[in-house]
Structure formats: C-alpha cells, structure tokens
Design an enzyme around this catalytic site. Structure first.
Site: not given
Length: 518
Positions: A54, A84, A281, A416
């Site tokens: 791969y 990409h 507080y 994915e």
C-alpha cells in the site's frame, strides 16, 4: 541563531516549547540516520517487486487495489501531494507551521517511514533558512492523518504551493531558490510518508498547551489579587485541607497562593471581627477548581509528548521484522482527547475568573468596594462593561469547550469511516486562550482597583510588585475613559508572563515539573 538538535523518540515538551517560542532551527540527531536509510532502502526494494504494498506501488485509500507500474512511482507521489492540497481558510501562523515541520522531522526520524534522509535534510534546511510553507488551517478531519495541511507543507518541498521567505509570500519553487535550496523529486512512499501523520493537529494542540499553562500560572496571581480586593479569607488555603483530599494540582495551587499573599496587611486587618463566615465559591474553591485544571493540562501534556515522539504515518517499515505493514497510527484520537481536555481546563479557568470579576463590581458582594469600582458611581460607570465583556468571553469559551473528539463522519468512500476531528479540536484552542487572556486581564484591572481602594492598607509584597507592573502601563481609573486599550494591555501582561516575573518564579508552578516524563 543557534539551532537545536532533537532526538527522535526522546524529545521533551521543554525542547518543543523552545522551538515554538524562539523559532529555532532544528536538526535531528545524526544517530538516527542509519535507521532512516535502512527503511528507505527497504521501501525502494518493495517498489521494485511484484507484491502489492500500500502506498508504495498501489493507489491510495479506496484505490489501494490499483497496482501502479514501477516507472510511475514518482508521478504517483507527486500526484498524491497535488491532489491533496485542498486546504481552505486562513493560513496557519508561521510559528506553529515551523513547529509542525519539526514534529514531522521527529516522526520521520524514527526510521519507520521509509522516507530518504535527503528529504529530512531539506526540511531542516527550510527551517534554518526561513522557508515556511503557507498552510491553510482548515481541511483535516484528523485521520488518515492531517492530509490537506501536510500536503500544503510538502508541496513546497517539491517546488509547488506557496511559502514565505524574508517577509514575502512566494511560489514554493521561488522561495526555495531564494534560499538556495532545490526541490526534491519524491521517491516511493515519500509523499504518503510526508502527509500521513498527526503533526498539524499535534502542533496546534502543543501551542495551545504552552499558552494555556502560562495563563494558568497567571490565574494564580489574579486570583490572589481578587481575594485581597474583596478582603477574602485565606483559611481555605490551609495545607491541611488540601492534604486531606490529595489532588496534586489542588495542593500546589493552595501553596502558591499562600506564598503569593504572604505579608498582606489587607488580610491581617480582617482576621478578627469579620462578620462573614464564608466567601463565595469563586474565592473559597479556587484551589479545587484551578488545581483540577492544572491536573487536566498535565494529562494532555503527557499525551502530546508521546504523540510528538511517535511515528504516525502509514504503512510503517518494521526493519527488524523485515515487513512493511499497514496500520492506523495516523488516527489522531489521542490528540483529539488531549485538545478536549485543554478546552475544558481553559473554559473552567475563565468561568471562575469571571465570577471573581462579577464579585468585585457588585457592591452587595464586594465588601464595601464602590459599585463597578467607579470613583464617582453614577457619573462614572467604571468597569461595568468590562465585566460584561468577560461574561461574553466566558460564554463563548463554554460553547467552544464542547467536545470535538465525539464527532465523526465517514470520508473517502467509507474507507475512512471513523475520524478524530483533532484538527479543529486543536485549532479552536487558540481562540479560547485569547478569550481567557482577556478575562484574566479584566480581573487584573478590577482587582488592582479594588486593592487600591483599601489604602492605606497594602497587599503582599509580591502582589505590590504586580500592581507596580500594571500601573507602569495603565493608570488608575479616576474617571471614565476609553477603556479598550487598557483591556488589551492587561491581557498582554497576562499572556507574556510579565505578572509571573513580577512575583518571581519561586511562586509559580512550571509545566516542566508537571509530569515526570516532561
């Protein structure tokens, strides 16, 4: 500028913070070179073989079943990078981008990625000569790594994309040429090795961690100022209380506040005869809240230190086993969880600080301070709207603190099918830290006004030094004026550690001591 040599697998958060804050050139320890070269040779061997591996001689993602001819290897890797480069939005700032590049060096330096040593040298040279890729900040879902951002980084290495150099934004090839560097032709798996990984998300989360710790340090000082301003009790800081619970952060916050407030005349003036039994507080529970936030930041720090030292691309080259194996180290779930932890801590530090601001401007709760800390209330509004601003910022941080790690959406044709959303989980932290700095800046302004109202009584010597630091930049609010610049100045004092320097480091909890592994 002297550079920093980093050991892949053994880098510390302190070293990474230096890379970020000092913009240091970085190189990896040359002891890593042999393993890096072995892994790249193993990948080259696989690329020449007939067995499908791969990302080496196949397509990517859902296209992993498509075999690629040996002669098309370089084209495959180049196409991967160009296809990409789909990031959008504002560019990541240069300081964080440089940290991301250093993290990528560390990941590749583990000798499990199969990327040639010459590629790492090019990244080192870009850092040393000031070539910084322009990386759009949106587009990653945090698995299969930070693909789009890292592709924009890698594009510059092959002479594409854009980069800044000497203050100019240039085409990648031109930036390299100006720096007397040559683009690289990617070999087998090298494009995949460069863009698989969590370095964008991790860099953003680390920057947020470094900045949020500084703000956590500052809140110890602003909280101490506020306590004295409303003439609050220091009995809740007694060490015996916190030892009985045992949480490290809580114990340390109480100790630091005791030290910071030592010697306060204001505190001594109301030990006897004070009709108030307990403080609200936001004063009484400061060690419990801020301490829990410190402990949460430490958990995130531990995770991010591990991630900074990790090999996170895919597939990985296992030299000892003589295998190239597909896995899932690119999934940024640990980073997403760490980012969510940081977000919770930042939101809570701001939430309790905002309540202290609200306490100081409210005459029914502030123990005789004037309404809104105005010198002539009615004619002057004082810090009325500054408190409103802190409420707006606190609310915004509460919304931003909603978890990102629990979100997921399938991508890449369902290959994915579970992603971490670490990228925007980490990116949102910068906005949250900016909001917190402004909340603490307003608290600083209010608390100092309140303490000055207690004159002739004085606060502790340490806090008097803080007041002097503020008053050198911001005068007293004797009448209403244009306040926006004062708020910015106070926020700058908070975020730059100027307050910490004023009280001395002896009183401050340091991230370097936060975790045995740091």
């Amino acid at each position: 500028m002297t550079g920093l040599t980093l050991d892949p697998g053994r880098v510390t958060l302190a070293e990474l913070e230096r890379v970020y804050r000092e913009q240091l050139p970085v190189r990896i320890n040359r002891a890593s070179e042999a393993a890096i070269r072995k892994a790249s040779e193993r990948v080259a061997q696989a690329a020449r073989g007939d067995v499908a591996v791969y990302g080496v001689n196949t397509g990517f993602g859902k296209l992993a079943s498509v075999k690629i001819a040996a002669g098309d290897t370089a084209t495959l890797q180049r196409n991967l990078i160009l296809s990409h480069c789909c990031g959008v939005g504002e560019p990541l700032d240069e300081t964080t981008t440089r940290l991301m590049m250093a993290l990528k060096l560390l990941s590749l330096g583990r000798g499990a990625s199969g990327v040639r040593f010459e590629v790492l040298e090019l990244i080192e040279n870009c850092l040393s000569r000031g070539v910084t890729p322009v990386v759009p900040s949106q587009g990653s879902v945090g698995a299969s790594g930070d693909l789009a951002p890292l592709a924009h980084m890698t594009a510059v290495l092959i002479g594409e994309g854009e980069a800044t150099f000497a203050g100019e934004r240039l085409q990648g090839r031109d930036a390299l040429e100006r720096a007397e560097l040559a683009p690289v032709v990617l070999g087998p798996k090298e494009g995949l090795g460069l863009i698989n990984g969590t370095q964008f998300s991790t860099a953003c989360a680390l920057v947020a961690l470094f900045d949020s710790w500084r703000l956590a340090e500052a809140t110890l000082i602003t909280a101490s100022l506020s306590t004295d301003a409303i003439m609050g009790s220091t009995a809740p800081l007694l060490p015996e209380i916190h030892a009985l619970r045992g949480h490290r952060g809580q114990i340390e916050v109480a100790q630091a506040m005791r030290q910071i407030m030592t010697g306060s005349e204001i505190r001594e003036s109301h030990r006897d005869g004070d009709t108030r039994v307990q403080d609200p507080y936001c004063i009484r529970c400061q060690p419990q809240v801020a301490g829990a936030c410190l402990d949460l930041l430490r958990m995130a720090a531990s995770t991010l230190e591990i991630e900074a030292n990790a090999a996170t691309d895919n597939p990985l080259v296992l030299i000892d086993a003589d295998r190239i194996v597909s896995g899932g180290n690119f999934h940024a779930e640990p980073v997403a969880f760490a980012a969510d932890q940081i977000a919770l801590a930042v939101a809570e530090l701001g939430a309790i600080a905002q309540r202290r601001v609200a306490l100081m401007v409210d005459p029914t709760l502030s123990f005789d301070l004037p309404p809104f800390l105005a010198k002539d209330p009615g004619l002057n509004s004082g810090l009325m709207i500054a408190e409103v601003t802190t409420a707006a910022l606190m609310s915004e941080n509460k919304h931003l603190a909603n978890p990102c790690s629990t979100d997921s959406t399938p991508t890449s044709a369902n290959q994915e099918d579970h992603v971490s959303m670490a990228a925007h989980g980490a990116r949102r932290l910068g906005r949250m830290n900016a909001n917190l700095a402004h909340i603490l800046g307003v608290e600083l302004l209010c608390a100092v006004e309140g303490i000055e109202h207690r004159a002739p009584l004085k606060t502790s010597p340490a806090l008097q030094s803080v007041i002097g630091k503020l008053r050198a930049e911001v005068p007293r609010l004797d009448e209403d004026r244009y306040l926006a610049p004062d708020l910015e100045t106070a926020a700058d004092l908070v975020r730059t550690r100027s307050l910490v320097a004023a009280v001395s480091d002896d009183h401050i909890i340091r991230l370097g001591a936060a975790n045995d592994s740091v």
